[in-house]
Scaffold this motif. Structure first.
Motif, PDB file in Angstrom:
ATOM      1  N   GLN A 288      11.213  -7.165  10.498  1.00  0.00           N
ATOM      2  CA  GLN A 288       9.802  -7.084  10.875  1.00  0.00           C
ATOM      3  C   GLN A 288       9.704  -7.085  12.397  1.00  0.00           C
ATOM      4  O   GLN A 288      10.370  -7.881  13.071  1.00  0.00           O
ATOM      5  N   LEU A 289       8.863  -6.210  12.923  1.00  0.00           N
ATOM      6  CA  LEU A 289       8.623  -6.139  14.359  1.00  0.00           C
ATOM      7  C   LEU A 289       7.117  -6.095  14.579  1.00  0.00           C
ATOM      8  O   LEU A 289       6.431  -5.238  14.003  1.00  0.00           O
ATOM      9  N   ARG A 290       6.605  -7.008  15.390  1.00  0.00           N
ATOM     10  CA  ARG A 290       5.164  -7.098  15.628  1.00  0.00           C
ATOM     11  C   ARG A 290       4.873  -7.233  17.120  1.00  0.00           C
ATOM     12  O   ARG A 290       5.547  -7.988  17.828  1.00  0.00           O
ATOM     13  N   LEU A 291       3.865  -6.507  17.559  1.00  0.00           N
ATOM     14  CA  LEU A 291       3.395  -6.581  18.943  1.00  0.00           C
ATOM     15  C   LEU A 291       1.916  -6.931  18.917  1.00  0.00           C
ATOM     16  O   LEU A 291       1.125  -6.268  18.239  1.00  0.00           O
ATOM     17  N   LEU A 302      -3.076  -5.590  17.248  1.00  0.00           N
ATOM     18  CA  LEU A 302      -1.898  -6.038  16.512  1.00  0.00           C
ATOM     19  C   LEU A 302      -1.246  -4.805  15.885  1.00  0.00           C
ATOM     20  O   LEU A 302      -1.877  -4.076  15.110  1.00  0.00           O
ATOM     21  N   VAL A 303       0.020  -4.556  16.245  1.00  0.00           N
ATOM     22  CA  VAL A 303       0.776  -3.416  15.743  1.00  0.00           C
ATOM     23  C   VAL A 303       2.074  -3.946  15.144  1.00  0.00           C
ATOM     24  O   VAL A 303       2.706  -4.851  15.717  1.00  0.00           O
ATOM     25  N   GLY A 304       2.486  -3.391  14.010  1.00  0.00           N
ATOM     26  CA  GLY A 304       3.709  -3.898  13.401  1.00  0.00           C
ATOM     27  C   GLY A 304       4.377  -2.885  12.502  1.00  0.00           C
ATOM     28  O   GLY A 304       3.784  -1.883  12.092  1.00  0.00           O
ATOM     29  N   ALA A 305       5.643  -3.167  12.201  1.00  0.00           N
ATOM     30  CA  ALA A 305       6.414  -2.344  11.278  1.00  0.00           C
ATOM     31  C   ALA A 305       7.410  -3.236  10.558  1.00  0.00           C
ATOM     32  O   ALA A 305       7.865  -4.255  11.102  1.00  0.00           O
ATOM     33  N   SER A 306       7.738  -2.865   9.319  1.00  0.00           N
ATOM     34  CA  SER A 306       8.745  -3.619   8.566  1.00  0.00           C
ATOM     35  C   SER A 306       9.558  -2.657   7.723  1.00  0.00           C
ATOM     36  O   SER A 306       9.096  -1.566   7.354  1.00  0.00           O
ATOM     37  N   HIS A 307      10.775  -3.086   7.414  1.00  0.00           N
ATOM     38  CA  HIS A 307      11.646  -2.318   6.522  1.00  0.00           C
ATOM     39  C   HIS A 307      12.482  -3.324   5.740  1.00  0.00           C
ATOM     40  O   HIS A 307      13.015  -4.281   6.313  1.00  0.00           O
ATOM     41  N   ARG A 308      12.600  -3.097   4.409  1.00  0.00           N
ATOM     42  CA  ARG A 308      13.339  -4.041   3.557  1.00  0.00           C
ATOM     43  C   ARG A 308      14.112  -3.269   2.499  1.00  0.00           C
ATOM     44  O   ARG A 308      13.553  -2.411   1.808  1.00  0.00           O
ATOM     45  N   ASP A 309      15.411  -3.573   2.390  1.00  0.00           N
ATOM     46  CA  ASP A 309      16.282  -3.007   1.360  1.00  0.00           C
ATOM     47  C   ASP A 309      16.716  -4.120   0.415  1.00  0.00           C
ATOM     48  O   ASP A 309      17.076  -5.222   0.869  1.00  0.00           O
ATOM     49  N   THR A 310      16.700  -3.849  -0.887  1.00  0.00           N
ATOM     50  CA  THR A 310      17.189  -4.824  -1.866  1.00  0.00           C
ATOM     51  C   THR A 310      18.068  -4.123  -2.891  1.00  0.00           C
ATOM     52  O   THR A 310      17.951  -2.911  -3.121  1.00  0.00           O
ATOM     53  N   LEU A 311      18.931  -4.915  -3.518  1.00  0.00           N
ATOM     54  CA  LEU A 311      19.833  -4.388  -4.546  1.00  0.00           C
ATOM     55  C   LEU A 311      20.120  -5.486  -5.563  1.00  0.00           C
ATOM     56  O   LEU A 311      20.482  -6.606  -5.195  1.00  0.00           O
ATOM     57  N   LEU A 312      19.944  -5.160  -6.845  1.00  0.00           N
ATOM     58  CA  LEU A 312      20.244  -6.070  -7.947  1.00  0.00           C
ATOM     59  C   LEU A 312      21.229  -5.381  -8.879  1.00  0.00           C
ATOM     60  O   LEU A 312      20.969  -4.271  -9.357  1.00  0.00           O
ATOM     61  N   THR A 313      22.359  -6.031  -9.148  1.00  0.00           N
ATOM     62  CA  THR A 313      23.372  -5.461 -10.034  1.00  0.00           C
ATOM     63  C   THR A 313      23.873  -6.534 -10.996  1.00  0.00           C
ATOM     64  O   THR A 313      23.933  -7.725 -10.646  1.00  0.00           O
ATOM     65  N   GLY A 314      24.263  -6.101 -12.186  1.00  0.00           N
ATOM     66  CA  GLY A 314      24.843  -7.038 -13.137  1.00  0.00           C
ATOM     67  C   GLY A 314      24.633  -6.596 -14.575  1.00  0.00           C
ATOM     68  O   GLY A 314      23.924  -5.624 -14.863  1.00  0.00           O
ATOM     69  N   GLU A 347      13.775   0.305  -1.573  1.00  0.00           N
ATOM     70  CA  GLU A 347      13.620   0.426  -0.128  1.00  0.00           C
ATOM     71  C   GLU A 347      12.126   0.511   0.169  1.00  0.00           C
ATOM     72  O   GLU A 347      11.412   1.316  -0.440  1.00  0.00           O
ATOM     73  N   GLN A 348      11.651  -0.323   1.078  1.00  0.00           N
ATOM     74  CA  GLN A 348      10.227  -0.315   1.418  1.00  0.00           C
ATOM     75  C   GLN A 348      10.049  -0.335   2.928  1.00  0.00           C
ATOM     76  O   GLN A 348      10.664  -1.137   3.634  1.00  0.00           O
ATOM     77  N   SER A 349       9.184   0.563   3.420  1.00  0.00           N
ATOM     78  CA  SER A 349       8.873   0.643   4.845  1.00  0.00           C
ATOM     79  C   SER A 349       7.356   0.600   5.019  1.00  0.00           C
ATOM     80  O   SER A 349       6.618   1.240   4.251  1.00  0.00           O
ATOM     81  N   VAL A 350       6.906  -0.156   6.008  1.00  0.00           N
ATOM     82  CA  VAL A 350       5.471  -0.299   6.281  1.00  0.00           C
ATOM     83  C   VAL A 350       5.254  -0.231   7.783  1.00  0.00           C
ATOM     84  O   VAL A 350       6.003  -0.845   8.554  1.00  0.00           O
ATOM     85  N   VAL A 351       4.229   0.502   8.203  1.00  0.00           N
ATOM     86  CA  VAL A 351       3.746   0.448   9.584  1.00  0.00           C
ATOM     87  C   VAL A 351       2.248   0.191   9.527  1.00  0.00           C
ATOM     88  O   VAL A 351       1.569   0.633   8.585  1.00  0.00           O
ATOM     89  N   ARG A 352       1.731  -0.512  10.510  1.00  0.00           N
ATOM     90  CA  ARG A 352       0.310  -0.825  10.494  1.00  0.00           C
ATOM     91  C   ARG A 352      -0.164  -1.096  11.910  1.00  0.00           C
ATOM     92  O   ARG A 352       0.623  -1.433  12.810  1.00  0.00           O
ATOM     93  N   ALA A 353      -1.473  -0.977  12.113  1.00  0.00           N
ATOM     94  CA  ALA A 353      -2.093  -1.307  13.393  1.00  0.00           C
ATOM     95  C   ALA A 353      -3.532  -1.708  13.130  1.00  0.00           C
ATOM     96  O   ALA A 353      -4.188  -1.161  12.229  1.00  0.00           O
ATOM     97  N   GLU A 354      -4.015  -2.658  13.883  1.00  0.00           N
ATOM     98  CA  GLU A 354      -5.408  -3.074  13.739  1.00  0.00           C
ATOM     99  C   GLU A 354      -5.955  -3.555  15.076  1.00  0.00           C
ATOM    100  O   GLU A 354      -5.219  -4.085  15.921  1.00  0.00           O
ATOM    101  N   ILE A 355      -7.245  -3.355  15.262  1.00  0.00           N
ATOM    102  CA  ILE A 355      -7.962  -3.836  16.445  1.00  0.00           C
ATOM    103  C   ILE A 355      -9.058  -4.772  15.961  1.00  0.00           C
ATOM    104  O   ILE A 355      -9.836  -4.426  15.057  1.00  0.00           O
ATOM    105  N   ALA A 356      -9.119  -5.959  16.539  1.00  0.00           N
ATOM    106  CA  ALA A 356     -10.164  -6.927  16.229  1.00  0.00           C
ATOM    107  C   ALA A 356     -11.055  -7.076  17.453  1.00  0.00           C
ATOM    108  O   ALA A 356     -10.563  -7.198  18.583  1.00  0.00           O
ATOM    109  N   VAL A 370     -10.746  -3.074  12.552  1.00  0.00           N
ATOM    110  CA  VAL A 370     -10.510  -1.671  12.240  1.00  0.00           C
ATOM    111  C   VAL A 370      -9.009  -1.438  12.275  1.00  0.00           C
ATOM    112  O   VAL A 370      -8.330  -1.858  13.221  1.00  0.00           O
ATOM    113  N   GLY A 371      -8.475  -0.770  11.254  1.00  0.00           N
ATOM    114  CA  GLY A 371      -7.035  -0.564  11.249  1.00  0.00           C
ATOM    115  C   GLY A 371      -6.592   0.492  10.269  1.00  0.00           C
ATOM    116  O   GLY A 371      -7.391   1.099   9.539  1.00  0.00           O
ATOM    117  N   ALA A 372      -5.278   0.701  10.249  1.00  0.00           N
ATOM    118  CA  ALA A 372      -4.652   1.661   9.348  1.00  0.00           C
ATOM    119  C   ALA A 372      -3.248   1.188   9.036  1.00  0.00           C
ATOM    120  O   ALA A 372      -2.629   0.447   9.824  1.00  0.00           O
TER     121      ALA A 372
END
Length: 716
Positions: A288-291, A302-314, A347-356, A370-372
């Motif tokens: 996660q990275l946030r500014l 507020l601006v941010g981005a995240s990326h997450r990888d997961t794996l389940l085996t068995g 695999e999940q990736s998110v970017v976002r930005a908002e102004i308060a 206001v944001g996206a």
């Protein structure tokens, strides 16, 4: 021997934390919180997404918070156990203990995926990284009700947001703890906040746990690294980076079987799988990275981005649930079992930005947000299965992969060979924009108007059938609320909202489902009297359409079962009684039911309007009391709690019910020396036999018996 392994494996992070943290530790109950208008505000310098500049009493929504102190008091190490403390949340099927699954206000998500939750406002719970550990969590927020117009793509009952421990700029402090629990379980944690320079701070968090279980043959190992790095880019700008690296290894465990309603069909510690299947392994790696930047005291970014990888085996051996293939129904002891193999990758990736912002138009004050955001989720699942043949073919015990539930002999037969069942890649790409304006009409009266527009694309590539499906759609979700301050301690509010959640996956023919759509309304009263008393009383009703259920005849696929409704009342209170006794009270009455007459295709049960939704208790209560005092001149604390969970449906479309239960707990701690604390807990004090959740009477998860925990916590 297990404790020795634990000590050896944990020595490095403990030594690192000890060497790096040279300042006096700050108590987690006092250093991170301040009281402001009856609201707990975490002083980490990190702003919350989707929140804006509001006190809790000004928000037309019920918000439950589980603070770090409460987690520490109860020695909680799993998100699942933390959520038990809020009565609006109920446990659901956890895929053999390998993911988090819960319902808020009676509504759960997709049964074929973990329940989604947020981590610092980012989608973080839909992958396969195992059950979330409580290490690194500053507090758990249960954001209830019609908030989809802002958050988007969530369940109408609410959303859980995990606020993690962030680097505290310019300070150096730390803690380290080691504890031992029942069933030969040991655990260590370390948390070191290190001021590297005047503008850069690193917070290093890690944990390791190794132990057994009350379930026969079940052991587990868990570890994780969760560092946070903060950088001041001038007086008004902060950059934060968080890293997640975790691993869980444990056998897959569907629990016990129940014949003719007899919950004592087998002992609650009896494992009905096959130890030869060995462990499932769940891994997660996240960033996660946030500014955040303050343009002034009224406008911020507020601006941010995240990326997450997961794996389940068995692989696992699970009780067959279809009666025509289950020999147990014929002789009461021969359990026919499937064998399943899983490779679940996400695999999940998110970017976002908002102004308060905060501005005035004449006599009216506007606080706008206001944001996206853009979210991409890839779900790659390879599932293989062996299934017992129908009883009509008179299969032998070898063919049925049978286990004698009254006298189990593991490894009696060679493990069956599995074959492809489904091999599918689901992709979801979604972009949303949102706006919210809360207008102060007078000093006492505020209204909130908002909306969110989402455009999304779903695709499914079935690599087994060579069928590719795709769907594009869009939706606008409005939101409205009103807040009226009757007097300084009392506020009335009401809210209305619509929302939706895209249904990932297809039916067995390859058709992508319509999205779930929801409508929510609630009204309540809030009280804010600082530490003396704060809380919320709420009435609510939620409706949703296009609800899905698992298709048990075609594993990995879903079927549409129509509409559902949930309504009820909630009470969340906290404060201080005479004698400096702290209390927490959470109560919920939830009536969650099907509203359509459909035939459940999984087991040919008829679902009728009014049938209860699975695993949703009618009444839930959690009460906790605690008090600080002095013992031999040293700080000490003692407390206890009780949880009541009412009876609930244990299987869709039938009269199989899980009984109600009452669980009591005790906790305490005492300072042995400066910055060294001895603590202990007893969970399920009276050793109640209880049941956490059920998917089918062949898959019932028994609850943990009485459990002792003792540990040492050092601060630096």
């Amino acid at each position: 021997m297990r404790l020795l392994r634990l000590l050896l494996a944990s020595s490095l992070p403990v030594i690192t934390a000890t060497a790096a943290t040279v300042a006096q530790a700050q108590d987690s109950r006092g250093a991170a919180e301040m009281e402001n208008a009856g609201q707990s505000i975490t002083v980490t310098g990190v702003r919350q997404a989707y929140r804006g500049n509001f006190a809790v009493s000004e928000i037309p929504q019920s918000i439950g918070e589980i603070e770090a102190e409460t987690l520490q008091d109860n020695a909680i190490t799993r998100l699942t156990d933390a959520l038990d403390l809020n009565a609006s949340v109920s446990r659901q099927n956890t895929l053999g203990g390998l993911w988090d699954s819960f319902a808020v206000r009676g509504f759960a998500g997709d049964e074929n995926l973990p329940t989604g939750y947020l981590v610092n406002g980012f989608n973080g719970g839909r992958g396969f990284g195992g059950q979330r550990d409580a290490a690194g969590i500053e507090r758990v927020e249960v954001l209830k009700g019609p908030a989809a117009a802002l958050l988007g793509r969530g369940e109408p009952g609410g959303t859980v947001n995990l606020v993690t421990r962030q680097a505290v700029l310019g300070e150096t402090f730390g803690t380290a703890a080691i504890q031992a629990s029942s069933f030969e379980t040991g655990r260590v944690e370390a948390d070191a906040n290190i001021a590297v320079t005047g503008g850069i701070t690193a917070r290093l968090i890690g944990y390791f746990e190794d132990g057994g279980s009350f379930r026969d043959t079940i052991d587990h190992e868990r570890w994780g690294l969760l560092p946070s790095f903060g950088m001041a880019l001038g007086a008004d700008t902060r950059l934060t980076y968080d890293f997640e690296w975790t691993r869980v290894t444990q056998p897959f465990d569907r629990g016990i079987v129940v014949l003719d309603g007899n919950l004592d069909t087998v002992p609650r510690d009896r494992f009905l799988g096959e130890p030869g299947d060995e462990d499932h392994v769940a891994r997660a790696t996240g960033h996660q990275l946030r500014l955040q930047h303050d343009f002034s005291d009224r406008w911020s970014l507020l601006v941010g981005a995240s990326h997450r990888d997961t794996l389940l085996t068995g692989s696992s051996s699970d009780a067959e649930t279809v009666a025509s293939r289950q020999a147990l129904y014929t002789d009461g002891r021969s359990l026919s079992r499937q064998r399943r193999s899983r490779v679940y990758d996400s695999e999940q990736s998110v970017v976002r930005a908002e102004i308060a912002g905060d501005f005035d138009t004449g006599p009216l004050r506007h606080r706008v947000l206001v944001g996206a955001d853009h979210d991409k989720f890839i779900n790659d699942q390879l599932f293989q299965r062996f299934r017992p043949p129908p009883l009509s073919t008179n299969p032998g015990e070898l063919a049925g992969n049978v286990l004698d539930i009254l006298n189990p002999v593991y490894g009696r037969f060679p493990l069956p060979t599995v074959g492809p069942d489904f091999d599918r890649v689901d992709k979801q790409s979604s972009t949303g924009i949102f706006i919210q304006d809360q207008i102060s009409l007078t000093d006492a009266l505020q209204i909130r108007l908002g909306g969110r527009y989402d455009s999304y694309t779903l695709s499914t590539d079935n690599q087994r059938t060579n069928v590719f499906s795709e769907r594009q759609d869009s939706r606008f979700s409005p939101q409205a609320g009103i807040v009226y301050r009757v007097a300084d301690p009392l506020t009335l509010y009401a809210a209305y909202g619509q929302g939706f959640r895209a249904n990932i996956g297809t039916d067995v023919s390859g058709a992508i489902f319509d999205p779930e759509v929801s409508e929510s309304i609630e009204a309540g009263v809030k009280i804010a009297m600082g530490r003396r008393l704060s809380g919320t009383l709420t009435l609510f009703q939620l409706n949703k359409e296009n609800v899905l259920a698992s298709d048990a005849n075609n594993a990995g696929y879903s079927v549409a079962i129509g509409t559902a409704r949930s309504r009820g009342v909630e009470l969340d209170l906290q404060g201080e009684l005479p004698g400096a006794i702290e209390f927490l009270l959470s109560y919920a009455h939830i009536d969650a039911e099907a509203r359509s007459a459909v035939l459940d295709p999984a087991y040919s049960f008829q679902i009728n309007p009014g049938d209860p939704l699975i695993n949703i208790p009618d009444h839930t209560v959690n009460l906790q009391l605690a008090r600080d005092f002095m013992l031999a001149g040293r700080d000490a604390r003692i407390g206890g709690g009780v949880q009541y969970v009412g009876k609930r449906s244990g299987e869709t479309g039938t009269d199989f019910m899980l009984p109600d239960h009452v669980l009591a707990r005790l906790f305490g701690e005492v300072e042995l020396a400066d910055h060294l604390t001895l603590y202990g807990t007893v969970a399920n004090l009276f050793d109640e036999e209880w049941y956490a959740s059920s998917y089918h009477r062949m898959w019932v998860a028994p609850g943990t018996p009485r459990t002792f925990t003792v540990g040492l916590r050092a601060g630096f």
